[in-house]
Design a protein around this motif. Structure first.
Motif, mmCIF file in Angstrom:
data_model
loop_
_atom_site.group_PDB
_atom_site.id
_atom_site.type_symbol
_atom_site.label_atom_id
_atom_site.label_comp_id
_atom_site.label_asym_id
_atom_site.label_seq_id
_atom_site.Cartn_x
_atom_site.Cartn_y
_atom_site.Cartn_z
ATOM 1 N N LEU A 19 0.834 -1.213 0.000
ATOM 2 C CA LEU A 19 0.000 0.000 0.000
ATOM 3 C C LEU A 19 0.867 1.261 0.000
ATOM 4 C CD1 LEU A 19 -2.833 -0.964 2.510
ATOM 5 C CD2 LEU A 19 -3.011 -0.699 0.043
ATOM 6 N N LEU A 23 0.312 4.012 -2.888
ATOM 7 C CA LEU A 23 -0.353 5.262 -2.541
ATOM 8 C C LEU A 23 0.246 6.510 -3.198
ATOM 9 C CD1 LEU A 23 -1.360 4.824 1.194
ATOM 10 C CD2 LEU A 23 -2.840 4.928 -0.793
ATOM 11 N N ALA A 28 -4.097 12.481 -4.937
ATOM 12 C CA ALA A 28 -4.871 12.625 -3.718
ATOM 13 C C ALA A 28 -6.323 12.931 -3.996
ATOM 14 C CB ALA A 28 -4.271 13.711 -2.836
ATOM 15 N N TRP A 31 -9.174 9.818 -4.936
ATOM 16 C CA TRP A 31 -9.621 8.805 -4.008
ATOM 17 C C TRP A 31 -11.082 9.001 -3.649
ATOM 18 C CZ3 TRP A 31 -7.349 4.472 -2.336
ATOM 19 C CH2 TRP A 31 -5.996 4.312 -2.616
ATOM 20 N N GLY A 32 -11.932 8.252 -4.303
ATOM 21 C CA GLY A 32 -13.343 8.255 -3.948
ATOM 22 C C GLY A 32 -13.661 6.980 -3.158
ATOM 23 N N GLN A 33 -14.939 6.813 -2.864
ATOM 24 C CA GLN A 33 -15.356 5.644 -2.083
ATOM 25 C C GLN A 33 -15.097 4.362 -2.854
ATOM 26 O OE1 GLN A 33 -16.360 5.695 1.115
ATOM 27 N NE2 GLN A 33 -16.410 3.460 1.081
ATOM 28 N N ARG A 34 -15.311 4.366 -4.162
ATOM 29 C CA ARG A 34 -15.107 3.167 -4.969
ATOM 30 C C ARG A 34 -13.639 2.754 -4.985
ATOM 31 N NH1 ARG A 34 -18.946 4.180 -10.223
ATOM 32 N NH2 ARG A 34 -20.901 3.970 -9.101
ATOM 33 N N GLU A 35 -12.748 3.712 -5.133
ATOM 34 C CA GLU A 35 -11.322 3.395 -5.160
ATOM 35 C C GLU A 35 -10.874 2.813 -3.817
ATOM 36 O OE1 GLU A 35 -12.536 6.271 -6.312
ATOM 37 O OE2 GLU A 35 -12.102 6.061 -8.441
ATOM 38 N N GLN A 36 -11.403 3.392 -2.720
ATOM 39 C CA GLN A 36 -11.045 2.881 -1.406
ATOM 40 C C GLN A 36 -11.550 1.446 -1.221
ATOM 41 O OE1 GLN A 36 -12.534 5.615 1.498
ATOM 42 N NE2 GLN A 36 -11.206 7.302 0.799
ATOM 43 N N ASP A 37 -12.769 1.148 -1.701
ATOM 44 C CA ASP A 37 -13.321 -0.208 -1.595
ATOM 45 C C ASP A 37 -12.512 -1.209 -2.418
ATOM 46 O OD1 ASP A 37 -15.273 0.695 0.099
ATOM 47 O OD2 ASP A 37 -16.824 0.883 -1.459
ATOM 48 N N LEU A 39 -9.322 -0.969 -3.125
ATOM 49 C CA LEU A 39 -8.066 -1.172 -2.426
ATOM 50 C C LEU A 39 -8.251 -2.079 -1.208
ATOM 51 C CD1 LEU A 39 -5.130 -0.432 -2.490
ATOM 52 C CD2 LEU A 39 -5.622 1.548 -1.085
ATOM 53 N N LYS A 40 -9.371 -1.911 -0.495
ATOM 54 C CA LYS A 40 -9.658 -2.788 0.647
ATOM 55 C C LYS A 40 -9.844 -4.238 0.182
ATOM 56 C CE LYS A 40 -12.087 0.687 3.395
ATOM 57 N NZ LYS A 40 -13.415 1.078 3.876
#
Length: 171
Positions: A19, A23, A28, A31-37, A39-40
């Protein structure tokens, strides 16, 4: 079974390193909610692959942890046999009901008299078989029970005295 704590730490460090490398490459603002999901999800897949790889029976680490060592609990032991105190006792040889004095006396009567004996035993409640005039275990048990009730059990010991039991039923 979960892997050892050191394996979890090693996998966590590997994920965090991946990560940290990924990153800085991502702007910067992107980074939306979809990108964070996403990556998770990728981090979860990497973590699960490490756990599966470590717990697979074919891996070397698994063999080291689950070594089939000799266990003394399952060692066969010889135990001295325990003999019960055997007391020989005399048992009289078993005699077939067909060879008893009661059977010989019963078979000496005519067929009609034998049926009458069975009918009387049935009427008194001692005999539950068919009235056929033949001597068998049912007739024997009924005669013995009747003689016992009449106090004549000893008379069934000889053929001549068994006639007296049957004559009491006929006459």
């Amino acid at each position: 079974m979960l892997p050892a704590v050191s394996n979890i730490k090693r996998n966590t460090v590997a994920v965090l390193t991946a990560l940290a490398i990924a990153l800085p490459a991502v702007p910067a603002m992107a980074w939306g909610q979809r990108e964070q999901d996403v990556l998770k999800g990728a981090a979860g897949v990497i973590l699960l692959q490490g756990i599966i790889r470590e717990t697979k029976p074919g891996s070397n680490d698994y063999r080291k942890r689950h070594d089939n060592r000799y266990d003394q609990r399952y060692e066969p032991r010889y135990e001295q046999p325990r003999y019960k105190h055997y007391q020989p006792r005399y048992e009289q040889p078993r005699v077939s009901v067909y060879n008893t004095a009661a059977a010989r006396a019963f078979n000496a009567y005519s067929t009609s008299e034998r049926r009458l004996i069975q009918r009387r035993l049935s009427a008194y409640g001692y005999y539950r078989g068919g009235i056929d005039g033949s001597f068998g275990p049912g007739t024997y048990n009924a005669v013995v029970a009747y003689a016992d009730a009449q106090g004549q059990t000893r008379q069934l010991g000889s053929t001549s005295s068994a006639y007296g039991v049957y004559d009491g039923l006929i006459y």
